[in-house]
Design a protein around this motif. Structure first.
Motif, PDB file in Angstrom:
ATOM      1  N   LEU A  28       0.825  -1.217   0.000  1.00 37.67           N
ATOM      2  CA  LEU A  28       0.000   0.000   0.000  1.00 37.67           C
ATOM      3  C   LEU A  28       0.858   1.266   0.000  1.00 37.67           C
ATOM      4  N   LEU A  29       1.960   1.255   0.747  1.00 37.22           N
ATOM      5  CA  LEU A  29       2.859   2.417   0.766  1.00 37.22           C
ATOM      6  C   LEU A  29       3.560   2.579  -0.584  1.00 37.22           C
ATOM      7  N   ALA A  30       3.885   1.444  -1.210  1.00 41.17           N
ATOM      8  CA  ALA A  30       4.540   1.493  -2.520  1.00 41.17           C
ATOM      9  C   ALA A  30       3.620   2.128  -3.559  1.00 41.17           C
ATOM     10  N   TYR A  31       2.338   1.858  -3.442  1.00 38.98           N
ATOM     11  CA  TYR A  31       1.347   2.469  -4.341  1.00 38.98           C
ATOM     12  C   TYR A  31       1.449   3.991  -4.253  1.00 38.98           C
ATOM     13  N   GLU A  32       1.623   4.502  -3.037  1.00 39.96           N
ATOM     14  CA  GLU A  32       1.701   5.957  -2.837  1.00 39.96           C
ATOM     15  C   GLU A  32       3.026   6.527  -3.352  1.00 39.96           C
ATOM     16  N   ILE A  33       4.127   5.854  -3.059  1.00 45.36           N
ATOM     17  CA  ILE A  33       5.436   6.427  -3.391  1.00 45.36           C
ATOM     18  C   ILE A  33       5.711   6.393  -4.900  1.00 45.36           C
ATOM     19  N   THR A  34       4.988   5.516  -5.618  1.00 42.29           N
ATOM     20  CA  THR A  34       5.182   5.429  -7.072  1.00 42.29           C
ATOM     21  C   THR A  34       4.124   6.208  -7.843  1.00 42.29           C
ATOM     22  N   ARG A  35       3.319   6.976  -7.132  1.00 36.78           N
ATOM     23  CA  ARG A  35       2.183   7.673  -7.756  1.00 36.78           C
ATOM     24  C   ARG A  35       2.600   8.571  -8.925  1.00 36.78           C
ATOM     25  N   GLU A  36       3.767   9.189  -8.819  1.00 31.89           N
ATOM     26  CA  GLU A  36       4.170  10.149  -9.848  1.00 31.89           C
ATOM     27  C   GLU A  36       5.298   9.628 -10.741  1.00 31.89           C
ATOM     28  N   MET A  37       5.359   8.324 -10.923  1.00 31.89           N
ATOM     29  CA  MET A  37       6.332   7.778 -11.870  1.00 31.89           C
ATOM     30  C   MET A  37       6.003   8.260 -13.281  1.00 31.89           C
ATOM     31  N   GLU A  38       7.046   8.480 -14.073  1.00 31.90           N
ATOM     32  CA  GLU A  38       6.833   9.040 -15.403  1.00 31.90           C
ATOM     33  C   GLU A  38       6.326   7.989 -16.380  1.00 31.90           C
ATOM     34  N   LEU A  39       5.396   8.426 -17.235  1.00 29.09           N
ATOM     35  CA  LEU A  39       4.795   7.548 -18.233  1.00 29.09           C
ATOM     36  C   LEU A  39       5.149   8.010 -19.630  1.00 29.09           C
ATOM     37  N   THR A  40       5.218   7.061 -20.527  1.00 27.79           N
ATOM     38  CA  THR A  40       5.249   7.363 -21.955  1.00 27.79           C
ATOM     39  C   THR A  40       4.086   6.571 -22.557  1.00 27.79           C
ATOM     40  N   SER A  41       4.049   6.398 -23.857  1.00 25.93           N
ATOM     41  CA  SER A  41       2.958   5.629 -24.453  1.00 25.93           C
ATOM     42  C   SER A  41       3.487   4.787 -25.603  1.00 25.93           C
ATOM     43  N   LYS A  42       2.753   3.746 -25.915  1.00 26.64           N
ATOM     44  CA  LYS A  42       3.110   2.927 -27.075  1.00 26.64           C
ATOM     45  C   LYS A  42       1.833   2.380 -27.707  1.00 26.64           C
ATOM     46  N   TRP A  43       1.950   2.033 -28.964  1.00 25.28           N
ATOM     47  CA  TRP A  43       0.813   1.455 -29.662  1.00 25.28           C
ATOM     48  C   TRP A  43       0.705  -0.020 -29.332  1.00 25.28           C
ATOM     49  N   ILE A  44      -0.505  -0.442 -28.937  1.00 26.34           N
ATOM     50  CA  ILE A  44      -0.770  -1.856 -28.666  1.00 26.34           C
ATOM     51  C   ILE A  44      -2.029  -2.267 -29.416  1.00 26.34           C
ATOM     52  N   GLU A  45      -2.260  -3.563 -29.450  1.00 23.93           N
ATOM     53  CA  GLU A  45      -3.469  -4.076 -30.096  1.00 23.93           C
ATOM     54  C   GLU A  45      -4.308  -4.776 -29.053  1.00 23.93           C
ATOM     55  N   THR A  46      -5.484  -4.257 -28.762  1.00 27.42           N
ATOM     56  CA  THR A  46      -6.432  -4.935 -27.883  1.00 27.42           C
ATOM     57  C   THR A  46      -7.188  -5.966 -28.735  1.00 27.42           C
ATOM     58  N   PRO A  47      -8.032  -6.804 -28.116  1.00 22.46           N
ATOM     59  CA  PRO A  47      -8.815  -7.740 -28.932  1.00 22.46           C
ATOM     60  C   PRO A  47      -9.749  -7.038 -29.930  1.00 22.46           C
ATOM     61  N   LEU A  48      -9.977  -5.737 -29.735  1.00 15.96           N
ATOM     62  CA  LEU A  48     -10.917  -5.020 -30.596  1.00 15.96           C
ATOM     63  C   LEU A  48     -10.256  -4.077 -31.588  1.00 15.96           C
ATOM     64  N   GLN A  49      -9.168  -3.424 -31.186  1.00 13.24           N
ATOM     65  CA  GLN A  49      -8.549  -2.466 -32.098  1.00 13.24           C
ATOM     66  C   GLN A  49      -7.175  -2.052 -31.580  1.00 13.24           C
ATOM     67  N   GLU A  50      -6.466  -1.284 -32.373  1.00  9.55           N
ATOM     68  CA  GLU A  50      -5.212  -0.688 -31.924  1.00  9.55           C
ATOM     69  C   GLU A  50      -5.513   0.531 -31.060  1.00  9.55           C
ATOM     70  N   MET A  51      -4.596   0.825 -30.106  1.00  5.59           N
ATOM     71  CA  MET A  51      -4.736   2.042 -29.313  1.00  5.59           C
ATOM     72  C   MET A  51      -3.362   2.482 -28.827  1.00  5.59           C
TER      73      MET A  51
END
Length: 210
Positions: free
Chosen positions: A40-63
């Motif tokens: 639970l504490l780890a959830y809080e301390i990692t709250r502002e970790m940096e994100l990027t994005s990538k293209w993936i394919e879900t069962p319905l479409q790319e996103m």
């Protein structure tokens, strides 16, 4: 994270901490609760970790979907009690790299003495989370972070179960750039350097030693 000290007030964190404080809590229960609360504490301390994005394919479409950016974060345990926090955090972040710093407190001076250090490579490119259940005098924590900075770490956070005002002040003085996340800020240290009201010696209670 901008604030130097974050006290996690989540009801589950506070409930589990109360059970851990009770002197009659068994070693097995203490260990299980520490694992749960560390997640639970780890959830809080990692709250502002940096994100990027990538293209993936879900069962319905790319996103275009969010994903963590950069190298895997590093968890660094201050031996031996810090190891009790590792299990829960690794459940949340199983790919994390893990390091260990061995320090013991000289009973006369209360100053830390280093006896072991093995940490992941390329710390300068990683978020480094240092774990130790108790931030008491702050001497061990400061020494561990000194060591990590010498090895190149720049983005460091400190995770503990309990903190004393003296330890928080020491950390803020020595490492104002390192945020501290804890479940409780207790009243004070006693003459032996233990946190009051505290929960006793976390390592002894975790491993069943005296």
């Amino acid at each position: 994270m901008t604030e130097h000290l974050t006290v996690v007030k989540h009801p589950l964190v506070q409930h589990k901490l109360t059970l851990m404080r009770e002197k009659d809590t068994s070693t097995a229960s203490f260990r299980r609760l520490l694992r749960e609360i560390s997640l639970l504490l780890a959830y809080e301390i990692t709250r502002e970790m940096e994100l990027t994005s990538k293209w993936i394919e879900t069962p319905l479409q790319e996103m275009k979907a969010p994903i963590l950016e950069g190298k895997k974060l590093a968890l660094v345990s201050i031996l031996r009690a810090g190891n009790g926090l590792l299990d829960g955090i690794l459940e949340l972040i199983p790919a994390a790299r893990v390091g260990f710093i061995g320090l013991y407190r000289d009973p006369e001076t209360l100053k830390p003495v280093q006896y072991y250090c093995k940490v992941p490579a390329e710390l300068e490119d990683r978020l480094v989370i240092v774990v130790d259940p108790m931030l008491a005098t702050g001497n061990s924590s400061v020494a561990a972070i000194d060591l990590l900075k010498e090895k190149g770490a720049k983005n460091i956070r400190f995770l503990c179960l309990l903190a004393a005002p003296e330890g928080v002040a020491r950390m803020k003085e020595a490492h104002p750039d390192v945020p501290v996340v804890t479940a409780a800020l207790d009243e004070r240290l006693n003459d032996h350097g233990y946190i009051v009201p505290g929960l006793g010696d976390a390592g002894d209670r975790m491993f069943g030693t005296k």
